[in-house]
Design a protein around this motif. Structure first.
Motif, PDB file in Angstrom:
ATOM      1  N   UNK A  43      -2.690 -11.596  -5.159  1.00 14.92           N
ATOM      2  CA  UNK A  43      -2.295 -10.001  -5.048  1.00 14.92           C
ATOM      3  C   UNK A  43      -2.609  -9.884  -3.397  1.00 14.92           C
ATOM      4  N   UNK A  44      -1.969  -8.817  -2.874  1.00 16.16           N
ATOM      5  CA  UNK A  44      -2.140  -8.293  -1.755  1.00 16.16           C
ATOM      6  C   UNK A  44      -2.031  -6.867  -1.658  1.00 16.16           C
ATOM      7  N   UNK A  45      -2.534  -6.147  -0.804  1.00 10.77           N
ATOM      8  CA  UNK A  45      -2.424  -4.603  -0.470  1.00 10.77           C
ATOM      9  C   UNK A  45      -1.439  -4.441   0.679  1.00 10.77           C
ATOM     10  N   UNK A  46      -0.944  -5.100   1.027  1.00  9.91           N
ATOM     11  CA  UNK A  46       0.152  -5.013   2.348  1.00  9.91           C
ATOM     12  C   UNK A  46       1.231  -4.373   1.524  1.00  9.91           C
ATOM     13  N   UNK A  47       1.852  -3.323   2.340  1.00  5.86           N
ATOM     14  CA  UNK A  47       3.082  -2.649   2.066  1.00  5.86           C
ATOM     15  C   UNK A  47       2.783  -1.432   0.941  1.00  5.86           C
ATOM     16  N   UNK A  48       2.065  -1.799  -0.204  1.00  2.00           N
ATOM     17  CA  UNK A  48       1.802  -0.907  -1.288  1.00  2.00           C
ATOM     18  C   UNK A  48       0.704   0.195  -0.490  1.00  2.00           C
ATOM     19  N   UNK A  49      -0.421  -0.325   0.370  1.00  3.51           N
ATOM     20  CA  UNK A  49      -1.397   0.460   0.645  1.00  3.51           C
ATOM     21  C   UNK A  49      -0.727   1.576   1.683  1.00  3.51           C
ATOM     22  N   UNK A  51       2.093   2.937   1.406  1.00  2.08           N
ATOM     23  CA  UNK A  51       2.640   3.888   1.000  1.00  2.08           C
ATOM     24  C   UNK A  51       1.624   4.765   0.167  1.00  2.08           C
ATOM     25  N   UNK A  52       0.625   4.290  -0.307  1.00  2.00           N
ATOM     26  CA  UNK A  52      -0.488   4.958  -0.820  1.00  2.00           C
ATOM     27  C   UNK A  52      -1.722   4.756  -0.118  1.00  2.00           C
ATOM     28  N   UNK A  53      -2.048   5.564   1.025  1.00  2.00           N
ATOM     29  CA  UNK A  53      -3.069   5.128   1.908  1.00  2.00           C
ATOM     30  C   UNK A  53      -4.252   5.611   1.378  1.00  2.00           C
ATOM     31  N   UNK A  54      -4.500   6.558   0.727  1.00  2.00           N
ATOM     32  CA  UNK A  54      -5.884   7.007   0.061  1.00  2.00           C
ATOM     33  C   UNK A  54      -5.834   6.560  -1.649  1.00  2.00           C
ATOM     34  N   UNK A  55      -7.098   6.459  -1.977  1.00  2.00           N
ATOM     35  CA  UNK A  55      -7.076   6.215  -3.416  1.00  2.00           C
ATOM     36  C   UNK A  55      -6.490   7.358  -4.393  1.00  2.00           C
ATOM     37  N   UNK A  56      -5.912   7.040  -5.541  1.00  2.00           N
ATOM     38  CA  UNK A  56      -5.204   7.979  -6.370  1.00  2.00           C
ATOM     39  C   UNK A  56      -6.221   8.286  -7.389  1.00  2.00           C
ATOM     40  N   UNK A  61      -2.316   7.522 -10.482  1.00  2.00           N
ATOM     41  CA  UNK A  61      -2.438   5.946 -10.704  1.00  2.00           C
ATOM     42  C   UNK A  61      -1.358   5.491 -11.618  1.00  2.00           C
ATOM     43  N   UNK A  62      -1.550   6.147 -12.773  1.00  2.00           N
ATOM     44  CA  UNK A  62      -0.856   5.708 -14.021  1.00  2.00           C
ATOM     45  C   UNK A  62       0.700   5.976 -13.775  1.00  2.00           C
ATOM     46  N   UNK A  63       0.854   7.240 -13.207  1.00  2.00           N
ATOM     47  CA  UNK A  63       2.548   7.462 -13.273  1.00  2.00           C
ATOM     48  C   UNK A  63       3.022   6.483 -11.713  1.00  2.00           C
ATOM     49  N   UNK A  64       2.321   6.297 -10.962  1.00  2.00           N
ATOM     50  CA  UNK A  64       2.635   5.287  -9.693  1.00  2.00           C
ATOM     51  C   UNK A  64       3.042   3.983 -10.266  1.00  2.00           C
ATOM     52  N   UNK A  65       2.009   3.368 -11.123  1.00  2.00           N
ATOM     53  CA  UNK A  65       2.187   2.314 -11.310  1.00  2.00           C
ATOM     54  C   UNK A  65       3.488   2.037 -12.138  1.00  2.00           C
ATOM     55  N   UNK A  66       3.661   2.977 -13.114  1.00  2.00           N
ATOM     56  CA  UNK A  66       4.955   2.826 -14.096  1.00  2.00           C
ATOM     57  C   UNK A  66       6.048   3.091 -13.215  1.00  2.00           C
ATOM     58  N   UNK A  67       5.981   3.742 -11.939  1.00  2.00           N
ATOM     59  CA  UNK A  67       7.400   3.700 -11.400  1.00  2.00           C
ATOM     60  C   UNK A  67       7.415   2.616 -10.431  1.00  2.00           C
ATOM     61  N   UNK A  68       6.253   2.235  -9.675  1.00  2.00           N
ATOM     62  CA  UNK A  68       6.591   0.907  -9.177  1.00  2.00           C
ATOM     63  C   UNK A  68       7.271  -0.225 -10.068  1.00  2.00           C
ATOM     64  N   UNK A  96      -3.636   0.314  -4.845  1.00  2.00           N
ATOM     65  CA  UNK A  96      -2.779  -0.496  -5.513  1.00  2.00           C
ATOM     66  C   UNK A  96      -2.625  -1.715  -4.796  1.00  2.00           C
ATOM     67  N   UNK A  97      -2.372  -2.986  -5.513  1.00  2.00           N
ATOM     68  CA  UNK A  97      -2.310  -4.264  -4.968  1.00  2.00           C
ATOM     69  C   UNK A  97      -0.821  -4.762  -5.641  1.00  2.00           C
ATOM     70  N   UNK A  98      -0.234  -5.661  -5.027  1.00  2.00           N
ATOM     71  CA  UNK A  98       1.040  -6.195  -5.346  1.00  2.00           C
ATOM     72  C   UNK A  98       0.961  -7.565  -5.420  1.00  2.00           C
ATOM     73  N   UNK A  99       1.540  -8.059  -6.684  1.00  2.00           N
ATOM     74  CA  UNK A  99       1.560  -9.653  -6.929  1.00  2.00           C
ATOM     75  C   UNK A  99       2.527 -10.259  -6.450  1.00  2.00           C
ATOM     76  N   UNK A 100       1.979 -11.218  -5.439  1.00  2.00           N
ATOM     77  CA  UNK A 100       2.965 -12.312  -4.998  1.00  2.00           C
ATOM     78  C   UNK A 100       3.499 -13.280  -6.026  1.00  2.00           C
ATOM     79  N   UNK A 101       2.658 -13.389  -7.063  1.00  2.00           N
ATOM     80  CA  UNK A 101       2.938 -14.602  -8.068  1.00  2.00           C
ATOM     81  C   UNK A 101       4.226 -13.738  -8.930  1.00  2.00           C
TER      82      UNK A 101
END
Length: 185
Positions: A43-49, A51-56, A61-68, A96-101
């Motif tokens: 997992x990485x925080x690059x790029x996603x963080x 777009x979301x620089x502060x904690x949600x 968080x729920x809406x953003x994850x569904x959208x992403x 948010x973190x993004x999955x390389x996998x």
């Protein structure tokens, strides 16, 4: 006497007035860390963080994850790629973190794809590539999906300029209505 024991020790030793004070020493009771598995979901925080620089908040968080997740799914489908082998994003304490996998599994069907390049694209070390766990996808299935995906992309590109003009006209009309100006034809 405690130094002679074979077990590793946790030592409390504050410093005050230029002196080191030994308060206590106890055997460590926590298990040593397990060896790292040969492959794992990375997992990485690059790029996603960015777009979301502060904690949600939990709702955001729920809406953003569904959208992403939907954005990744739609992007893969539009490009002719298969679904990923797991979630693309994961919130941890509002970040948010993004999955390389997940990305590697979807993109693995593209001829010439290498996990090293995916890691480089996001600024990570390509040496991590052998450790990234993912499920490879069928290259044949991707190649069969590629022609329709290319036609979709070409159609979108040809119509993009017209859609941008329509969008700009609509924006002008909305701005005029909000400013109380008469509607333009």
């Amino acid at each position: 006497e405690w130094a002679a024991e074979a077990a590793p020790q946790g030592v409390a030793q504050p410093q005050a007035h230029g002196r080191l004070w030994l308060l206590q020493a106890r055997p460590l009771t926590a298990s040593p860390p397990a060896a790292m598995p040969p492959k794992f979901r990375l997992w990485t925080g690059v790029n996603v963080q960015e777009a979301f620089p502060r904690p949600c908040t939990p709702l955001s968080e729920e809406l953003a994850q569904e959208f992403l997740e939907a954005a990744f799914r739609i992007g893969y489908r539009f490009s002719g790629l298969a679904e990923a082998d797991g979630p693309h994003t994961r919130p941890v304490k509002g970040r948010f973190y993004m999955s390389y996998s997940a990305m590697a599994s979807a993109m693995s069907a593209v001829p010439g794809f290498r996990v090293e390049n995916l890691l480089r694209m996001y600024g990570d070390r390509p040496e991590l590539a052998p450790r990234v766990a993912y499920t490879p996808r069928s290259r044949l299935r991707f190649l069969l999906r590629a022609p329709p995906a290319l036609f979709r992309l070409a159609g979108w590109a040809l119509l993009a300029e017209r859609r941008i003009r329509q969008s700009n006209r609509l924006e002008d009309r909305v701005r005029a209505a909000l400013a109380g100006e008469p509607e333009l034809p």
